[in-house]
Design a protein around this motif. Structure first.
Motif, PDB file in Angstrom:
ATOM      1  N   GLU A  28     -33.814   7.635  22.187  1.00 22.53           N
ATOM      2  CA  GLU A  28     -34.175   6.708  22.874  1.00 22.53           C
ATOM      3  C   GLU A  28     -35.945   6.006  22.412  1.00 22.53           C
ATOM      4  OE1 GLU A  28     -34.294   7.178  26.791  1.00 22.53           O
ATOM      5  OE2 GLU A  28     -31.429   7.783  26.440  1.00 22.53           O
ATOM      6  N   SER A  29     -36.101   7.116  21.931  1.00 25.04           N
ATOM      7  CA  SER A  29     -37.950   6.677  21.082  1.00 25.04           C
ATOM      8  C   SER A  29     -37.768   5.294  20.087  1.00 25.04           C
ATOM      9  CB  SER A  29     -38.589   7.998  20.923  1.00 25.04           C
ATOM     10  OG  SER A  29     -39.469   7.445  21.145  1.00 25.04           O
ATOM     11  N   VAL A  32     -36.023   2.465  20.840  1.00 26.19           N
ATOM     12  CA  VAL A  32     -36.738   1.207  21.219  1.00 26.19           C
ATOM     13  C   VAL A  32     -37.745   0.573  20.667  1.00 26.19           C
ATOM     14  CG1 VAL A  32     -38.731   1.041  22.753  1.00 26.19           C
ATOM     15  CG2 VAL A  32     -37.113   1.864  23.981  1.00 26.19           C
ATOM     16  N   VAL A  33     -37.983   1.374  19.416  1.00 22.18           N
ATOM     17  CA  VAL A  33     -38.953   0.694  17.891  1.00 22.18           C
ATOM     18  C   VAL A  33     -37.807   0.081  17.076  1.00 22.18           C
ATOM     19  CG1 VAL A  33     -40.326   1.295  16.166  1.00 22.18           C
ATOM     20  CG2 VAL A  33     -40.729   2.662  18.598  1.00 22.18           C
ATOM     21  N   ASP A  35     -35.628  -1.947  18.024  1.00 25.90           N
ATOM     22  CA  ASP A  35     -35.184  -2.898  18.961  1.00 25.90           C
ATOM     23  C   ASP A  35     -36.126  -3.799  18.951  1.00 25.90           C
ATOM     24  OD1 ASP A  35     -32.623  -2.172  19.465  1.00 25.90           O
ATOM     25  OD2 ASP A  35     -33.320  -1.809  21.254  1.00 25.90           O
ATOM     26  N   LEU A  36     -37.809  -2.933  18.460  1.00 27.49           N
ATOM     27  CA  LEU A  36     -38.127  -4.587  18.775  1.00 27.49           C
ATOM     28  C   LEU A  36     -38.913  -4.930  17.301  1.00 27.49           C
ATOM     29  CD1 LEU A  36     -41.344  -1.766  21.129  1.00 27.49           C
ATOM     30  CD2 LEU A  36     -40.351  -4.331  21.281  1.00 27.49           C
ATOM     31  N   GLN A  62     -45.460   9.823  25.425  1.00 31.57           N
ATOM     32  CA  GLN A  62     -43.242   8.954  24.684  1.00 31.57           C
ATOM     33  C   GLN A  62     -45.042   8.288  24.668  1.00 31.57           C
ATOM     34  OE1 GLN A  62     -40.525   8.704  25.577  1.00 31.57           O
ATOM     35  NE2 GLN A  62     -41.259   6.863  24.131  1.00 31.57           N
ATOM     36  N   SER A  66     -44.119   7.185  20.403  1.00 30.52           N
ATOM     37  CA  SER A  66     -44.228   6.035  19.887  1.00 30.52           C
ATOM     38  C   SER A  66     -44.493   5.083  19.036  1.00 30.52           C
ATOM     39  CB  SER A  66     -43.878   4.871  21.115  1.00 30.52           C
ATOM     40  OG  SER A  66     -42.436   5.442  21.810  1.00 30.52           O
TER      41      SER A  66
END
Length: 185
Positions: A28-29, A32-33, A35-36, A62, A66
């Motif tokens: 998940e971590s 997210v990156v 996706d960004l 977290q 990240s």
């Protein structure tokens, strides 16, 4: 921004950084990156691929971990890649994250210097940055009791490999209450 980054590097290198260690799902971590950076990559016609094997957990901060993924993906996108591939694998005692690109690569002369504060290679000077990103990445990975290595070939691309320990072993030097608990128990 530069001052804050330098302070973060200094704290991590001096082992005085305060980490909020929690069980973190690396899948998940990293997602997210990805996706960004997906929008930026798409605008630059860069394929950004992440095909995780499932859930992989480590104890980590977290926000800080990240920063590692964001910095490495940002560099890959920034330095001429048309494809960036991120892989995650759970090994016996560690999680291994590989960020591989087909960008400009790093010369043999510069590769040992990329970890130095404020160092910017000849070909990177025309792009924005302070020369602190990889210094911070290495310090944060080290603060998590992990390792990072780089392999690169000029004109062919670069692979950064981050290894983080699984389980609680990495937290013993970072959280005084856990150290006391281990000594008492």
């Amino acid at each position: 921004s530069m001052l804050n980054t330098m302070l973060s590097v200094a704290e991590a290198e001096a082992e005085t950084v305060s980490l909020d260690l929690q069980p973190i799902n690396l899948t998940e971590s990293i997602a997210v990156v990805v996706d960004l950076y997906g929008i930026i990559a798409e605008d630059k016609h860069i394929t950004l691929a992440f095909d995780p094997p499932g859930q992989v957990f480590v104890l980590a901060d977290q926000a800080r971990i990240s920063q590692v993924w964001a910095n490495l993906v940002d560099n890959a996108v920034k330095y001429g890649a048309t494809r960036v591939t991120i892989s995650l694998e759970q090994k016996t005692h560690q999680a291994e994250v590989r960020i591989e690109d087909n960008g400009m690569g790093i010369s043999d002369v510069e590769i040992d210097r990329i970890w130095e504060r404020l160092y910017r290679g000849d070909r990177s000077r025309s792009r924005p940055g302070f020369g602190l990103g990889l210094t911070l990445v290495r310090a944060v990975v080290g603060a998590h009791r992990g390792t990072i290595e780089v392999k690169s070939e000029l004109g062919q691309g670069t692979v950064f490999t981050v290894r983080l320990p699984l389980g609680a072993a990495q937290s013993t030097r970072r959280n005084p209450s856990q150290i006391q608990g281990k000594q008492q128990g």
